[in-house]
Design a protein around this motif. Sequence first.
Motif, PDB file in Angstrom:
ATOM      1  N   VAL B  10      54.847  27.330  42.196  1.00  0.00           N
ATOM      2  CA  VAL B  10      54.042  27.829  41.070  1.00  0.00           C
ATOM      3  C   VAL B  10      53.935  26.747  39.991  1.00  0.00           C
ATOM      4  N   ALA B  11      55.062  26.068  39.737  1.00  0.00           N
ATOM      5  CA  ALA B  11      55.071  25.000  38.732  1.00  0.00           C
ATOM      6  C   ALA B  11      54.047  23.928  39.086  1.00  0.00           C
ATOM      7  N   LEU B  12      54.031  23.545  40.368  1.00  0.00           N
ATOM      8  CA  LEU B  12      53.080  22.514  40.794  1.00  0.00           C
ATOM      9  C   LEU B  12      51.639  22.993  40.625  1.00  0.00           C
ATOM     10  N   SER B  13      51.402  24.270  40.912  1.00  0.00           N
ATOM     11  CA  SER B  13      50.027  24.759  40.768  1.00  0.00           C
ATOM     12  C   SER B  13      49.638  24.798  39.285  1.00  0.00           C
ATOM     13  N   LEU B  14      50.613  25.100  38.407  1.00  0.00           N
ATOM     14  CA  LEU B  14      50.325  25.042  36.967  1.00  0.00           C
ATOM     15  C   LEU B  14      49.896  23.625  36.574  1.00  0.00           C
ATOM     16  N   LEU B  15      50.615  22.639  37.122  1.00  0.00           N
ATOM     17  CA  LEU B  15      50.306  21.241  36.802  1.00  0.00           C
ATOM     18  C   LEU B  15      48.936  20.850  37.333  1.00  0.00           C
ATOM     19  N   ILE B  16      48.703  21.201  38.597  1.00  0.00           N
ATOM     20  CA  ILE B  16      47.453  20.786  39.239  1.00  0.00           C
ATOM     21  C   ILE B  16      46.255  21.444  38.560  1.00  0.00           C
ATOM     22  N   ASN B  17      46.413  22.708  38.186  1.00  0.00           N
ATOM     23  CA  ASN B  17      45.294  23.418  37.552  1.00  0.00           C
ATOM     24  C   ASN B  17      45.225  23.175  36.046  1.00  0.00           C
ATOM     25  N   LEU B  18      46.104  22.292  35.554  1.00  0.00           N
ATOM     26  CA  LEU B  18      46.133  21.996  34.114  1.00  0.00           C
ATOM     27  C   LEU B  18      46.150  23.287  33.286  1.00  0.00           C
ATOM     28  N   ASP B  19      47.161  24.103  33.565  1.00  0.00           N
ATOM     29  CA  ASP B  19      47.334  25.375  32.866  1.00  0.00           C
ATOM     30  C   ASP B  19      47.253  25.183  31.349  1.00  0.00           C
ATOM     31  N   ALA B  20      46.455  25.998  30.690  1.00  0.00           N
ATOM     32  CA  ALA B  20      46.158  25.807  29.262  1.00  0.00           C
ATOM     33  C   ALA B  20      47.427  25.799  28.400  1.00  0.00           C
ATOM     34  N   ALA B  21      48.319  26.761  28.642  1.00  0.00           N
ATOM     35  CA  ALA B  21      49.543  26.844  27.842  1.00  0.00           C
ATOM     36  C   ALA B  21      50.377  25.579  28.015  1.00  0.00           C
ATOM     37  N   LEU B  22      50.480  25.149  29.264  1.00  0.00           N
ATOM     38  CA  LEU B  22      51.264  23.946  29.565  1.00  0.00           C
ATOM     39  C   LEU B  22      50.665  22.707  28.900  1.00  0.00           C
ATOM     40  N   VAL B  23      49.342  22.575  29.017  1.00  0.00           N
ATOM     41  CA  VAL B  23      48.673  21.409  28.434  1.00  0.00           C
ATOM     42  C   VAL B  23      48.854  21.385  26.915  1.00  0.00           C
ATOM     43  N   ASP B  24      48.704  22.544  26.292  1.00  0.00           N
ATOM     44  CA  ASP B  24      48.883  22.609  24.831  1.00  0.00           C
ATOM     45  C   ASP B  24      50.269  22.113  24.423  1.00  0.00           C
ATOM     46  N   ILE B  25      51.260  22.589  25.164  1.00  0.00           N
ATOM     47  CA  ILE B  25      52.641  22.218  24.833  1.00  0.00           C
ATOM     48  C   ILE B  25      52.844  20.706  24.999  1.00  0.00           C
ATOM     49  N   VAL B  26      52.319  20.167  26.111  1.00  0.00           N
ATOM     50  CA  VAL B  26      52.471  18.734  26.365  1.00  0.00           C
ATOM     51  C   VAL B  26      51.774  17.921  25.268  1.00  0.00           C
ATOM     52  N   LEU B  27      50.566  18.342  24.914  1.00  0.00           N
ATOM     53  CA  LEU B  27      49.815  17.608  23.898  1.00  0.00           C
ATOM     54  C   LEU B  27      50.524  17.632  22.550  1.00  0.00           C
ATOM     55  N   LEU B  28      51.053  18.818  22.178  1.00  0.00           N
ATOM     56  CA  LEU B  28      51.762  18.896  20.898  1.00  0.00           C
ATOM     57  C   LEU B  28      52.995  17.991  20.913  1.00  0.00           C
ATOM     58  N   SER B  29      53.713  17.976  22.034  1.00  0.00           N
ATOM     59  CA  SER B  29      54.885  17.101  22.172  1.00  0.00           C
ATOM     60  C   SER B  29      54.512  15.646  21.939  1.00  0.00           C
ATOM     61  N   PRO B 202      58.830  28.803  36.568  1.00  0.00           N
ATOM     62  CA  PRO B 202      57.706  27.905  36.884  1.00  0.00           C
ATOM     63  C   PRO B 202      57.278  27.059  35.682  1.00  0.00           C
ATOM     64  N   LEU B 203      57.077  27.678  34.519  1.00  0.00           N
ATOM     65  CA  LEU B 203      56.628  26.909  33.360  1.00  0.00           C
ATOM     66  C   LEU B 203      57.699  25.888  32.962  1.00  0.00           C
ATOM     67  N   ALA B 204      58.978  26.335  32.973  1.00  0.00           N
ATOM     68  CA  ALA B 204      60.077  25.429  32.627  1.00  0.00           C
ATOM     69  C   ALA B 204      60.101  24.230  33.569  1.00  0.00           C
ATOM     70  N   LEU B 205      59.967  24.516  34.872  1.00  0.00           N
ATOM     71  CA  LEU B 205      59.984  23.438  35.865  1.00  0.00           C
ATOM     72  C   LEU B 205      58.784  22.508  35.699  1.00  0.00           C
ATOM     73  N   GLY B 206      57.621  23.104  35.472  1.00  0.00           N
ATOM     74  CA  GLY B 206      56.408  22.307  35.289  1.00  0.00           C
ATOM     75  C   GLY B 206      56.574  21.347  34.124  1.00  0.00           C
ATOM     76  N   LEU B 207      57.079  21.868  33.022  1.00  0.00           N
ATOM     77  CA  LEU B 207      57.301  21.023  31.843  1.00  0.00           C
ATOM     78  C   LEU B 207      58.368  19.967  32.123  1.00  0.00           C
ATOM     79  N   GLY B 208      59.401  20.381  32.886  1.00  0.00           N
ATOM     80  CA  GLY B 208      60.460  19.439  33.255  1.00  0.00           C
ATOM     81  C   GLY B 208      59.905  18.268  34.046  1.00  0.00           C
TER      82      GLY B 208
END
Lengths: 245, 234
Positions: B10-29, B202-208
């Motif tokens: 699931v984490a990988l699919s979040l990354l591949i699909n550029l999940d909005a929540a994940l991208v926002d967090i990465v960008l803010l970081s 999944p989100l934790a792993l994706g961010l990791g």
Amino acid sequence: MTVLQPLDTHASVCPRASLIFDQVTFSYQGKHLLGPCSFTLQGAGPTLVMGPNGAGKSLLLRLAHGLLAPASGSVQWLPQRPRQAMVFQQPVMLRRSAIANLIHALAVNKTPRRQRQQLAEAALERFGLSRLARTPARVLSGGEQQRLALARAWVLAPQVLFLDEPTSALDPAAIKAVEEAVLAFQRQGTRVVMTTHDIHQARRLAADVLFMANGQLLEYTPATQFFHQPESSGARAYLRGELVE
Amino acid sequence: MAADSNALSVALSLLINLDAALVDIVLLSLQVSLLAVCLAALIGFPLGAAVALWRFPGRGLVVVALNALMGLPPVVAGLVVYLLLSRAGPLGEWGLLFTPNAMVIAQVVLVLPILAALSRQKVEELLAEYQEQFVSLGMSRLRMIQTLLWDARFALLTVLLAGFGRASAEVGAVMMVGGNIDGVTRVMTTSIVLETSKGNLPLALGLGIVLLTLVLVINAAAYLVGEWARRRTG
């Protein structure tokens, strides 16, 4: 090497400054290394500072140039401190291109910005370094670096130029280039003061000689006299090739 | 185990699909840490060069303090910035607590000593080599600082990357002064803490994975810059 042309901003129009050492001594960490030493640098030069290793030649040069302060006594320029430059045994090159090293020196010297590039290029050409202008200075060969150090001194148009064993790490071709440069400086009125432990080099270049041994100045005589009839027994022994302490 | 490998996919699919929540967090970081490192560099590099150049009473203390502060525990930095920015604190009026700006300040406090202490070292090494030439040219201190910082540029870039690594991987300080508010002050490290404790692996792993990749890229960049500089400047 290309023929060196006089700079327009030159020293020969300025009155010659004289350097006076008065009872100068120098010590480091409680160890007495030089002097007391008194002399007045006169004439047009080149003056060659000679003597065995550890005689204090480099110290004398650094005291004269103001890199070191004397422990006692005074080093004085009359009527005022002239523009001066120094070329070291190991050239100190900034981590930039050859031409950027010259432009940096010109910037420090407060040369107007729009003249820097042109002056730097002209100096590189004079010292046969044009094709190396964009090369990082620190990857140049020893001889090229020393020529670049001379070019850097050249753009500063010094009235006095100090050279500390500038050829001791170089091959004969590079030595010849440095000696030609020294004479070019001299021709355009720069007062040259240079240390060497090479007697043949001193014979080729010197107008007068400061002879040192063991931290003491033993004599200061015209070159013709020094090489034929030196005043001090130390210099006589040195010229005969004996080991002088 | 099955749940974990499921979380990874699931984490990988979040990354591949550029999940909005994940991208926002990465960008803010990235935004917070890059800004913090830039500000810290603007102060830290000249400060490091100045300490390298000037001899003054108490210089030894300054050097030791800078070196010691490199190991400043992030939570202590967070606490100090929290006290400064809290309503009752001296800078409370600015209303910065629990904003991205507060996190930038906390990271500047963490990174500044690293940049200043390491640049002091690099500049001092360079100065030992350049000193006689500088004095011979009759350079002013200001000009010396400019020259030294420029000539140490490759070493300083490596230092900058080390600072960025520290800023982006740190969790304690930004948690305390940012508050980990969803969509406002939630960065990679604080999200990983929160999502893991919530069981949202999944989100934790994706961010990791993003964080780990970032650290790898930074170190590779530092290595390549060093190699390139060595070959180029000798």
